[in-house]
Motif scaffolding. Sequence first.
Motif, PDB file in Angstrom:
ATOM      1  N   VAL A 171       0.845  -1.201   0.000  1.00 15.69           N
ATOM      2  CA  VAL A 171       0.000   0.000   0.000  1.00 15.69           C
ATOM      3  C   VAL A 171       0.881   1.253   0.000  1.00 15.69           C
ATOM      4  O   VAL A 171       0.625   2.213  -0.734  1.00 15.69           O
ATOM      5  CB  VAL A 171      -0.948   0.005   1.219  1.00 15.69           C
ATOM      6  N   LEU A 174       2.140   1.781  -3.429  1.00 15.04           N
ATOM      7  CA  LEU A 174       1.100   2.327  -4.315  1.00 15.04           C
ATOM      8  C   LEU A 174       0.908   3.817  -4.041  1.00 15.04           C
ATOM      9  O   LEU A 174       0.776   4.627  -4.963  1.00 15.04           O
ATOM     10  CB  LEU A 174      -0.219   1.561  -4.123  1.00 15.04           C
ATOM     11  N   GLN A 175       0.907   4.172  -2.751  1.00 13.15           N
ATOM     12  CA  GLN A 175       0.781   5.589  -2.396  1.00 13.15           C
ATOM     13  C   GLN A 175       1.928   6.401  -3.009  1.00 13.15           C
ATOM     14  O   GLN A 175       1.726   7.502  -3.516  1.00 13.15           O
ATOM     15  CB  GLN A 175       0.774   5.761  -0.874  1.00 13.15           C
ATOM     16  N   GLN A 188      -6.401   9.603  -4.407  1.00 16.42           N
ATOM     17  CA  GLN A 188      -5.635   8.427  -3.988  1.00 16.42           C
ATOM     18  C   GLN A 188      -6.432   7.612  -2.971  1.00 16.42           C
ATOM     19  O   GLN A 188      -6.562   6.391  -3.075  1.00 16.42           O
ATOM     20  CB  GLN A 188      -4.321   8.846  -3.324  1.00 16.42           C
ATOM     21  N   ASN A 189      -6.972   8.325  -1.983  1.00 16.15           N
ATOM     22  CA  ASN A 189      -7.705   7.636  -0.922  1.00 16.15           C
ATOM     23  C   ASN A 189      -9.022   7.032  -1.410  1.00 16.15           C
ATOM     24  O   ASN A 189      -9.420   5.958  -0.962  1.00 16.15           O
ATOM     25  CB  ASN A 189      -7.964   8.589   0.249  1.00 16.15           C
ATOM     26  N   LEU A 192      -7.979   3.887  -2.939  1.00 19.12           N
ATOM     27  CA  LEU A 192      -7.608   2.917  -1.897  1.00 19.12           C
ATOM     28  C   LEU A 192      -8.842   2.362  -1.199  1.00 19.12           C
ATOM     29  O   LEU A 192      -8.872   1.200  -0.781  1.00 19.12           O
ATOM     30  CB  LEU A 192      -6.662   3.555  -0.873  1.00 19.12           C
ATOM     31  N   LEU A 195      -9.919  -0.610  -2.920  1.00 16.98           N
ATOM     32  CA  LEU A 195      -9.028  -1.756  -2.772  1.00 16.98           C
ATOM     33  C   LEU A 195      -9.017  -2.333  -1.355  1.00 16.98           C
ATOM     34  O   LEU A 195      -8.777  -3.527  -1.166  1.00 16.98           O
ATOM     35  CB  LEU A 195      -7.591  -1.366  -3.157  1.00 16.98           C
ATOM     36  N   ALA A 196      -9.266  -1.477  -0.359  1.00 13.55           N
ATOM     37  CA  ALA A 196      -9.110  -1.886   1.049  1.00 13.55           C
ATOM     38  C   ALA A 196      -9.901  -3.136   1.425  1.00 13.55           C
ATOM     39  O   ALA A 196      -9.375  -3.994   2.137  1.00 13.55           O
ATOM     40  CB  ALA A 196      -9.452  -0.722   1.982  1.00 13.55           C
TER      41      ALA A 196
ATOM     42  N   TYR B 148      -8.536  -1.493   6.686  1.00 17.54           N
ATOM     43  CA  TYR B 148      -8.968  -2.532   5.748  1.00 17.54           C
ATOM     44  C   TYR B 148     -10.396  -3.015   6.027  1.00 17.54           C
ATOM     45  O   TYR B 148     -11.006  -2.640   7.016  1.00 17.54           O
ATOM     46  CB  TYR B 148      -8.003  -3.713   5.812  1.00 17.54           C
ATOM     47  N   LEU B 193     -11.717   6.023   4.012  1.00 23.51           N
ATOM     48  CA  LEU B 193     -10.755   6.417   2.970  1.00 23.51           C
ATOM     49  C   LEU B 193     -11.396   7.262   1.881  1.00 23.51           C
ATOM     50  O   LEU B 193     -10.786   8.199   1.376  1.00 23.51           O
ATOM     51  CB  LEU B 193     -10.138   5.161   2.355  1.00 23.51           C
TER      52      LEU B 193
END
Lengths: 205, 303
Positions: A171, A174-175, A188-189, A192, A195-196, B148, B193
């Motif tokens: 991660v 990627l950042q 970006q967030n 993410l 994806l998280a 996550y 996020l």
Amino acid sequence: MMKVLKHLTPLACAVALTNPGCAGAQDMTGPQEAEVAKADPATDAAGSIDWEKEFGVEKKVPDPVTGELPVAPYETSPANAGAKPFQHSNMAQAFGGQAGIRAIVNRFVELNTTDPRIDAIFRNQDIVRLRRTLFEQFCYLLDAGCAYTGRDMKSAHKDLGVTRADLNALVENLQKAMREAEVPFAAQNRFLAKLAPMDKDVVTR
Amino acid sequence: MKELRPASLHSLGRVCRKTASAILLTCAVASPACADPLLDGGKLVLTNGISTIEGASGGGLAAWSTIAGMETDRAIGISGHVTGIELADYGWQSHGVSIGVHDRVELSYARQNFDTRKAGAALGLGEGYRFNQDIFAVKVRLAGDVVYGSALLPQISLGMHHKRSLDGAIVKAVGARSASGTDFTASATKLILSRSLLVNATARLTNANQFGLLGFGSPLNASRSLQFEGSLGWMLSPRVVVGGEYRTRPSNLAFAREDDAHDLFVAWAVSRNATLTAAYADVGSVATFDGQRGALVSLQFAF
């Protein structure tokens, strides 16, 4: 790897024995790998013994056009991408369209394969295929006009032995790749966030 | 060269490879932990939180569900912090250490030193009298992950904070029922996020007076009451968060009112292992001296 082993001196061998390093499961993921396929012992000057044959290593031949190694057949589906793509957003634009996404993916792969924390996971993997499927996945999720043809996240990460710490390192890479490409932090967030939730399929130990 | 290579070297190399493979295999199968360092330092930056003034990890004022230390689920982590607060009439200094085990259990200790300065004389304690308190705490993560998993499932932890005032005679003289007490907390924390927003909500059962520095409960009101702690943080970069917190507190003592506390903070992960926090903190009225607000600075090291 085999090539190197052929030139092992007894001293190096002793070192290898006393300090095996516990490199983890990824060292044993086996034959599905570009580097192994490239180092064909038949063409090796010192190759009087075919070590890969000795150890029953099954060789895979890269596709002459794509350079990718064959994989077991699977059903392609957009759902394999692991998340629903953005819609009616400016995310594709924030990532610089397909060209920007490709540059970010290539940099991301480069960072991962040279990161001492996690490079072992990528060693002996089909990096050509990884670059393509990762690009497709990012491009698809960011609504930049691609279809994802790769495997689902669970199958793609099976046997890689990825830990939570490995995923965190990834991660961060990627950042870094997104930051270098000047993707706005909020975008970006948002990416993410897509994806998280995939962590449960990626982290296997 | 080829002719000079002794044939035995080949077989030796082969034996070596086989043995090494066997060792690797044994290693990976029989002892999965062998590749893991004790301290892996693998946590995402800032997801270990900032040590609170009570030692547990959180946002400085409010306890969060985060686990201290930079470890992930296969290692342990350690952290230490020191915090100073300059209030209108008082000075605060606290420091502590924490251990995080497998990003699951957090054990922490903190020491609080509260300097009454000139107010001490006015309160009849003597100028510069210091209240001190030890806090031993444990926190267990029950479910979820700050970053996550589903955006709808926060990281949830339960905590227990045992506090021991070192000024038993005085806190009882000012009307506290006990010099020691235990808070129970339940926290939910999530980094949303998609909004770059960190949200925390904590419920605390407590009877502490001024965090316990003035003892626990009062003769008329000894029991714990349910209090609330909320935090909002906005991530400006992977290493900088700005935010605010609000914490309600009971007001048990007859001689002095106790107010809710709040702060506005900026936390900066200077490196993976160091976090610097600056805040404006307001704890309201303390021991009859109103308007106690000022600057907080905290430095945390975590591995």
